[in-house]
Design a protein around this motif. Structure first.
Motif, PDB file in Angstrom:
ATOM      1  N   VAL A 219       0.835  -1.198   0.000  1.00 16.25           N
ATOM      2  CA  VAL A 219       0.000   0.000   0.000  1.00 16.25           C
ATOM      3  C   VAL A 219       0.869   1.247   0.000  1.00 16.25           C
ATOM      4  O   VAL A 219       1.773   1.383   0.832  1.00 16.25           O
ATOM      5  N   SER A 231      -7.283  -1.375   0.240  1.00 15.16           N
ATOM      6  CA  SER A 231      -6.922  -2.477   1.141  1.00 15.16           C
ATOM      7  C   SER A 231      -8.116  -3.376   1.423  1.00 15.16           C
ATOM      8  O   SER A 231      -8.004  -4.612   1.375  1.00 15.16           O
ATOM      9  N   LEU A 243       0.063  -6.293   5.601  1.00 14.44           N
ATOM     10  CA  LEU A 243       0.305  -5.106   4.777  1.00 14.44           C
ATOM     11  C   LEU A 243       1.772  -4.710   4.791  1.00 14.44           C
ATOM     12  O   LEU A 243       2.485  -4.932   5.775  1.00 14.44           O
TER      13      LEU A 243
END
Length: 432
Positions: A219, A231, A243
């Motif tokens: 991300v 997400s 993540l």
């Protein structure tokens, strides 16, 4: 990234300092300011609202208002809640003895391919044997980029051909591992400029066939609130285990980084701190909370020093020369940006003005000056007369004035080293 938020939070909390007693109204006013600071930093509204509510509830419930040190206790509560917001304890991807296959997904431009190279470098340094798989069939440039990154970190790359079915990729991967044992396979998948159905279908099919042990969503922290929606969509359609936040060294407001764990429910495994291959760090919620509140981050600073293998100068102060100075400078630069390092020292970030920055080019100018000297001049700068200094200025592309400043700073450094050595000797004598 968090400079403005950090400054605003500290300013709000500092209003409570120096008071023998604070009222509930004082506390609520500070909480309103903190909520506004979070919203201005692009933190998700629900996240900011819940965070402030928990801090206020705990501050009132723990009788902070009646405490002898109410400001310090409020600081502690804010720090604890901020750490929890970021994920609480640090979490790392599952890493088995062998058979690890990590699937990297994300939008185009999020830093996915670079992150694959960084992960390969990071785990190779830990003793693992990574293999990179260039599975972005949409962008030939991405495969070429990963091949170059693989060469730089000394890790092989298996390239997937255009329109290659996942079943063929899986078989090629299996055949490759039979002849070249690897205990960590990192797959760089295709991305799009935005989420679309063909992308999701292709990724879902790839994942079903390759059966990864971890699915990491990369991300871009610079995209703000949009990153949270991305997400959630990837998690719902593909299934995400953790993540990786990239570009945490950017100038964005940082709200996505603070909101990601809360909104997605997925742990943040790593943070990208620069474009360099070594610019990847395990994500520690408590350390980031410390940095945001201006408490420093001495643990990360020590780890960077260990990784850079910093060595103390072995020479006595009177023997310290410009070669030693150049060596020390190069070691410090291995640790990263000097400005970022200063902010990791507890208390220093509070003393630095908001616009503070370090001109990293100054290091290169000093290096150029020293390298333009002869070995004799580096060992003994006292022989640098006017003509020598003019020659060095021409050779280094600098000015005589810059050379004069360097020599003056060098002599002052040697004098300080002598003073420190004398102080240590006196203390040793008293202990005896």
């Amino acid at each position: 990234m968090f400079e403005n938020l950090s400054r605003r939070l500290r300013e709000s909390l500092d209003k409570l300092r120096g008071r023998g007693r604070i009222t509930e109204a004082d506390l609520k006013q500070v909480m309103r300011e903190i909520r506004m600071s979070l919203l201005e930093a692009d933190v998700n509204f629900e996240v900011a609202k819940a965070f402030v509510a928990r801090v206020q509830e705990k501050a009132i419930g723990q009788k902070v208002l009646e405490s002898l040190t109410p400001a310090e206790q409020v600081y502690t509560i804010v720090y604890n809640e901020l750490t929890d917001l970021l994920g609480g304890k640090a979490v790392q991807p599952e890493l088995r003895h062998e058979g690890n296959l990590w699937f990297l997904v994300g939008l185009q431009g999020s830093g996915k391919t670079t992150t694959a190279g960084k992960l390969a470098r990071y785990y190779k340094s830990k003793g693992r044997r990574p293999l990179l798989v260039a599975a972005d069939t949409q962008r030939p440039a991405a495969r070429e980029q990963l091949r170059i990154l693989g060469e730089r970190v000394g890790v092989p790359v298996l390239e997937v051909a255009d329109n290659e079915p996942p079943e063929v990729t899986a078989q090629r991967l299996k055949d490759h591992l039979k002849t070249d044992y690897r205990d960590l396979v990192i797959v760089d998948t295709a991305g799009r400029l935005q989420i679309d159905e063909p992308l999701m279908e292709a990724l879902a099919r790839q994942k079903a066939v390759l059966n990864p042990t971890e699915t990491l969503l990369v991300v871009d922290a610079m995209t703000g609130q949009e990153a949270l929606g991305v997400s959630k969509t990837f998690d719902e359609r593909i299934g995400v285990t953790g993540l990786v936040l990239t570009k945490l060294d950017g100038d964005a407001r940082g709200g996505a980084a603070l909101s990601a764990r809360f909104v997605t429910g997925k742990p943040i495994y790593f943070a990208g701190t620069s474009e360099k291959l070594e610019g990847l760090e395990p994500f520690y919620p408590d350390r980031l909370a410390q940095r945001i509140l201006g408490m420093g981050d001495i643990q990360t600073l020590l780890e960077k020093a260990q990784e850079a293998e910093l060595e103390a100068p072995e020479k006595a102060p009177h023997e310290f020369d410009l070669n030693d100075l150049l060596n020390q400078m190069r070691q410090v630069r291995k640790m990263g940006s000097l400005g970022d390092l200063l902010k990791m020292i507890p208390g220093v970030s509070r003393m630095l003005p908001p616009e503070f920055s370090v001109d990293e080019r100054a290091f290169k100018r000093v290096e150029a000056i020293i390298l333009s000297m002869t070995p004799a001049e580096r060992r003994n700068p006292k022989i640098l007369n006017a003509s020598r200094r003019r020659r060095i200025a021409r050779g280094s592309g600098t000015s005589v004035q810059e050379i004069n400043r360097l020599i003056k700073t060098f002599e002052e450094t040697k004098a300080m080293m002598k003073t420190l050595q004398k102080t240590q000797r006196r203390r040793g004598w008293f202990r005896r």
